[in-house]
Design an enzyme around this catalytic site. Structure first.
Site, PDB file in Angstrom:
ATOM      1  N   GLU A  81      39.401  41.463  44.596  1.00 22.44           N
ATOM      2  CA  GLU A  81      39.510  41.349  43.126  1.00 22.44           C
ATOM      3  C   GLU A  81      40.957  41.114  42.696  1.00 22.44           C
ATOM      4  O   GLU A  81      41.424  41.674  41.693  1.00 22.44           O
ATOM      5  CB  GLU A  81      38.960  42.621  42.453  1.00 22.44           C
ATOM      6  CG  GLU A  81      37.548  42.972  42.882  1.00 22.44           C
ATOM      7  CD  GLU A  81      36.936  44.172  42.161  1.00 22.44           C
ATOM      8  OE1 GLU A  81      37.502  44.627  41.141  1.00 22.44           O
ATOM      9  OE2 GLU A  81      35.897  44.667  42.628  1.00 22.44           O
TER      10      GLU A  81
ATOM     11  N   GLU B 141      34.133  51.965  44.802  1.00 15.91           N
ATOM     12  CA  GLU B 141      35.052  52.964  44.239  1.00 15.91           C
ATOM     13  C   GLU B 141      34.618  54.408  44.479  1.00 15.91           C
ATOM     14  O   GLU B 141      34.540  55.208  43.534  1.00 15.91           O
ATOM     15  CB  GLU B 141      35.253  52.676  42.742  1.00 15.91           C
ATOM     16  CG  GLU B 141      35.788  51.260  42.519  1.00 15.91           C
ATOM     17  CD  GLU B 141      35.889  50.854  41.047  1.00 15.91           C
ATOM     18  OE1 GLU B 141      35.534  51.644  40.165  1.00 15.91           O
ATOM     19  OE2 GLU B 141      36.352  49.717  40.801  1.00 15.91           O
TER      20      GLU B 141
ATOM     21  N   HIS C 217      43.973  45.039  42.248  1.00 18.49           N
ATOM     22  CA  HIS C 217      44.374  44.862  40.848  1.00 18.49           C
ATOM     23  C   HIS C 217      45.827  45.327  40.758  1.00 18.49           C
ATOM     24  O   HIS C 217      46.099  46.515  40.603  1.00 18.49           O
ATOM     25  CB  HIS C 217      43.464  45.664  39.918  1.00 18.49           C
ATOM     26  CG  HIS C 217      42.064  45.156  39.902  1.00 18.49           C
ATOM     27  ND1 HIS C 217      41.754  43.913  39.384  1.00 18.49           N
ATOM     28  CD2 HIS C 217      40.908  45.678  40.364  1.00 18.49           C
ATOM     29  CE1 HIS C 217      40.449  43.708  39.516  1.00 18.49           C
ATOM     30  NE2 HIS C 217      39.917  44.758  40.112  1.00 18.49           N
TER      31      HIS C 217
ATOM     32  N   ASP D   8      44.300  40.361  41.110  1.00 16.78           N
ATOM     33  CA  ASP D   8      45.028  39.859  39.935  1.00 16.78           C
ATOM     34  C   ASP D   8      46.354  40.597  39.875  1.00 16.78           C
ATOM     35  O   ASP D   8      46.505  41.670  40.470  1.00 16.78           O
ATOM     36  CB  ASP D   8      44.229  39.943  38.620  1.00 16.78           C
ATOM     37  CG  ASP D   8      43.561  41.265  38.344  1.00 16.78           C
ATOM     38  OD1 ASP D   8      44.047  42.306  38.821  1.00 16.78           O
ATOM     39  OD2 ASP D   8      42.539  41.273  37.631  1.00 16.78           O
TER      40      ASP D   8
ATOM     41  N   ASN E  34      34.108  49.052  48.855  1.00 18.14           N
ATOM     42  CA  ASN E  34      35.147  48.356  48.082  1.00 18.14           C
ATOM     43  C   ASN E  34      35.844  49.387  47.187  1.00 18.14           C
ATOM     44  O   ASN E  34      35.180  50.226  46.571  1.00 18.14           O
ATOM     45  CB  ASN E  34      34.409  47.302  47.227  1.00 18.14           C
ATOM     46  CG  ASN E  34      35.296  46.350  46.485  1.00 18.14           C
ATOM     47  OD1 ASN E  34      36.206  45.763  47.069  1.00 18.14           O
ATOM     48  ND2 ASN E  34      35.038  46.157  45.197  1.00 18.14           N
TER      49      ASN E  34
HETATM   50  O1  G2I Z   1      37.540  46.942  35.905  1.00 18.83           O
HETATM   51  C1  G2I Z   1      37.925  45.859  36.702  1.00 18.83           C
HETATM   52  C2  G2I Z   1      37.083  45.774  37.958  1.00 18.83           C
HETATM   53  C3  G2I Z   1      37.376  46.946  38.859  1.00 18.83           C
HETATM   54  N1  G2I Z   1      36.600  46.877  40.097  1.00 18.83           N
HETATM   55  C4  G2I Z   1      35.169  46.705  39.925  1.00 18.83           C
HETATM   56  C5  G2I Z   1      34.858  45.552  39.006  1.00 18.83           C
HETATM   57  O2  G2I Z   1      33.458  45.461  38.809  1.00 18.83           O
HETATM   58  C6  G2I Z   1      35.582  45.695  37.691  1.00 18.83           C
HETATM   59  O3  G2I Z   1      35.220  44.565  36.893  1.00 18.83           O
HETATM   60  C7  G2I Z   1      35.221  44.733  35.525  1.00 18.83           C
HETATM   61  C8  G2I Z   1      34.803  43.450  34.845  1.00 18.83           C
HETATM   62  O4  G2I Z   1      35.727  42.439  35.144  1.00 18.83           O
HETATM   63  C9  G2I Z   1      34.785  43.672  33.327  1.00 18.83           C
HETATM   64  O5  G2I Z   1      34.262  42.510  32.676  1.00 18.83           O
HETATM   65  O6  G2I Z   1      34.339  45.765  35.186  1.00 18.83           O
HETATM   66  C10 G2I Z   1      34.411  46.083  33.816  1.00 18.83           C
HETATM   67  C11 G2I Z   1      33.589  47.319  33.540  1.00 18.83           C
HETATM   68  O7  G2I Z   1      34.072  48.415  34.248  1.00 18.83           O
HETATM   69  C12 G2I Z   1      33.943  44.887  33.004  1.00 18.83           C
HETATM   70  O8  G2I Z   1      34.098  45.157  31.615  1.00 18.83           O
HETATM   71  C13 G2I Z   1      32.942  45.106  30.872  1.00 18.83           C
HETATM   72  C14 G2I Z   1      33.256  45.685  29.508  1.00 18.83           C
HETATM   73  O9  G2I Z   1      33.663  47.038  29.680  1.00 18.83           O
HETATM   74  C15 G2I Z   1      32.055  45.620  28.643  1.00 18.83           C
HETATM   75  O10 G2I Z   1      32.368  46.057  27.356  1.00 18.83           O
HETATM   76  C16 G2I Z   1      31.500  44.185  28.620  1.00 18.83           C
HETATM   77  O11 G2I Z   1      30.270  44.132  27.911  1.00 18.83           O
HETATM   78  O12 G2I Z   1      32.504  43.763  30.737  1.00 18.83           O
HETATM   79  C17 G2I Z   1      31.281  43.675  30.050  1.00 18.83           C
HETATM   80  C18 G2I Z   1      30.785  42.218  30.095  1.00 18.83           C
HETATM   81  O13 G2I Z   1      31.719  41.346  29.547  1.00 18.83           O
END
Ligand code: G2I
Length: 445
Positions: free
Chosen positions: A262, A157, A234, A264, A198
């Site tokens: 990614e 990003e 996304h 969805d 990415n």
């Molecule tokens: O935001 C969606 C994706 C966008 N591209 C990069 C990816 O790395 C990103 O993934 C998401 C995860 O799927 C989420 O699971 O990234 C988020 C953070 O920017 C992740 O969220 C985090 C929550 O913000 C936290 O509170 C939590 O502790 O997930 C953590 C683990 O569950």
């Protein structure tokens, strides 16, 4: 689920489909997605959470996908929460699971503005220190998995929506060449891994994807090691960019690989059969665009089940973005992916019943039974099962249930006998258990 002492995850407590009513009868998918993808030399991957890789979640992840991406486990904040103290447990678990199941791993992600440890983001660093931190991090993490990962999302990003560079710790401290430096460090640490940049909102031809295009073109011209671009995808229902395939093609024409990393497709909740059908068509559109371009290596979904998706937390009121519902039943989008990969399955029509344990504590549990109809409807219903380990019903709601010996017979309440085409009915119960609490097969009558 903290009260569970057995180490069972919610996933392992939830059963899938139990029985179908209506015509024609259910057609099981003729081949898992990964077999279809292998036959086309494409990746069909999913993001995963390490702690969930048991029970039904683990079975589906292993059976259907030929590649895994750790959803969070390899991010800097996960692996080095305290400076110099590393936690590789979840990352290792996912890599080991993938190797045991013959799956590729996509490492995600090394240099990003988000999910960094606070010691890093709150620190004050000279340019030289920051560069050293970044390259040491890459050497450590890429080096740990050297030879075992197919791909790394090295930089994540880097752009704003207008195509200017995002003002991050890295850009502000090191200038735009942090990207070339990161790629060079990653190549040195694992010469066999494919190295990617990415980003999101770069699926169609637009200012942001053009900035990415210009960057990777110039990196290639300079001889900086770059193998591919990741288009996160996304997407929002109804908004698949018309220029997706054209955009994939222009990156491919630079001599780069492209991956949808990614995917969805989110919608406003609640979902209904029309939205799910549209979503399926759009999943197919994305799959088709990748299948059509030889250098598009494949598609990874960002979580395969709605119960493991980031969408509801980030966009309240939206969800249902993945190919499986929260009870692990394949949605129309699943069948669309199969068809785009050359499978011949048609989605089952009829009414299905799903039993899940939604909460369990020492001696007791709350169960839920859900009846879903698609291409069929019901005017009244019965749901029957046999408890296999002495469980005893204590209370039920939204159904009339009786237990005789181990046999449980439930029928609709006066107000919820009708299940329309595209609709569902849910009822719940409490019961006791001891020793074990196996999930029964529920029949719908
Ligand atoms: O935001 C969606 C994706 C966008 N591209 C990069 C990816 O790395 C990103 O993934 C998401 C995860 O799927 C989420 O699971 O990234 C988020 C953070 O920017 C992740 O969220 C985090 C929550 O913000 C936290 O509170 C939590 O502790 O997930 C953590 C683990 O569950």
């Amino acid at each position: 689920m903290r009260s569970l002492r057995t180490g069972l995850s919610l996933a392992s407590l939830v059963s899938g489909l139990a029985l179908l009513l209506g015509a024609p009868p259910a057609q099981a998918a003729d081949a898992p997605l990964r077999d279809l993808a292998d036959a086309k030399s494409k990746v069909i991957g999913t993001a995963v959470t390490g702690s969930k890789l048991t029970g039904t979640y683990g079975e589906i992840a292993a059976r259907e996908f030929n590649a895994l991406t750790p959803g969070n486990a390899m991010k800097w904040g996960s692996v080095e929460p305290t400076r110099g103290t590393f936690n590789w447990a979840e990352a290792d678990q996912i890599v080991n699971f993938a190797e045991a199941n013959g799956q590729q791993v996509r490492g995600h992600t090394l240099v990003w503005h988000s999910q960094n440890p606070s010691w890093l983001t709150n620190g004050t660093w000279t340019t030289a220190e920051l560069r050293q931190l970044m390259t040491d991090h890459i050497a450590t993490e890429v080096g740990r998995y050297k030879g075992r990962l197919e791909t790394w999302d090295v930089v994540n990003e880097p752009f704003n929506e207008d195509g200017t560079y995002r003002q991050t710790l890295w850009y502000n401290g090191l200038g735009a060449d942090y990207i070339a430096e990161a790629l060079t460090a990653a190549r040195a640490a694992d010469p066999s891994a494919k190295l990617y940049i990415n980003d999101y909102n770069v699926e169609g031809v637009n200012a942001k994807s053009t900035a990415l295009y210009n960057l990777v073109k110039s990196l290639k011209e300079r001889g900086v090691p770059i193998d591919g671009v990741g288009l996160q995808a996304h997407l929002i229902l109804g908004q698949v960019p018309a220029t997706l395939q054209q955009n994939i093609q222009r990156f491919a024409d630079l001599g780069l690989d492209v991956a949808i990393t990614e995917l969805d497709i989110r919608m406003n909740l609640p979902s209904d059969s029309a939205k799910l059908a549209q979503q399926a068509a759009e999943y197919k559109q994305v799959m088709n665009a990748c299948v059509a371009v030889a250098r598009c290596v494949g598609v990874t979904v960002w979580g395969f089940t709605d119960s493991d998706s980031w969408i509801p937390d980030t966009f309240p009121g939206q969800g249902a973005a993945t190919p499986y519902d929260e009870n692990f039943a394949p949605k129309p989008a699943y069948h669309a992916i199969a068809e785009a990969l050359g499978g011949t399955t048609t989605p089952p029509t009829g009414c299905t019943v799903t039993y899940s344990v939604v909460h369990q504590w020492n001696g007791g549990f709350t169960g839920q039974v859900r009846i879903d109809c698609s291409g069929a409807s019901l005017a009244s219903w019965k749901a029957n099962w046999t408890f296999g380990a002495g469980q005893q019903l204590t209370q039920a709601w939204n159904a009339n249930c009786t237990q005789s010996g181990s046999a449980v017979n439930c029928s609709n309440a006066s107000y919820n006998g009708t299940v329309p085409d595209g609709g569902s009915v849910t009822f719940g119960f409490n019961a006791s258990w001891s020793g074990s609490n196996p999930v029964p097969v529920v029949t719908l009558g």
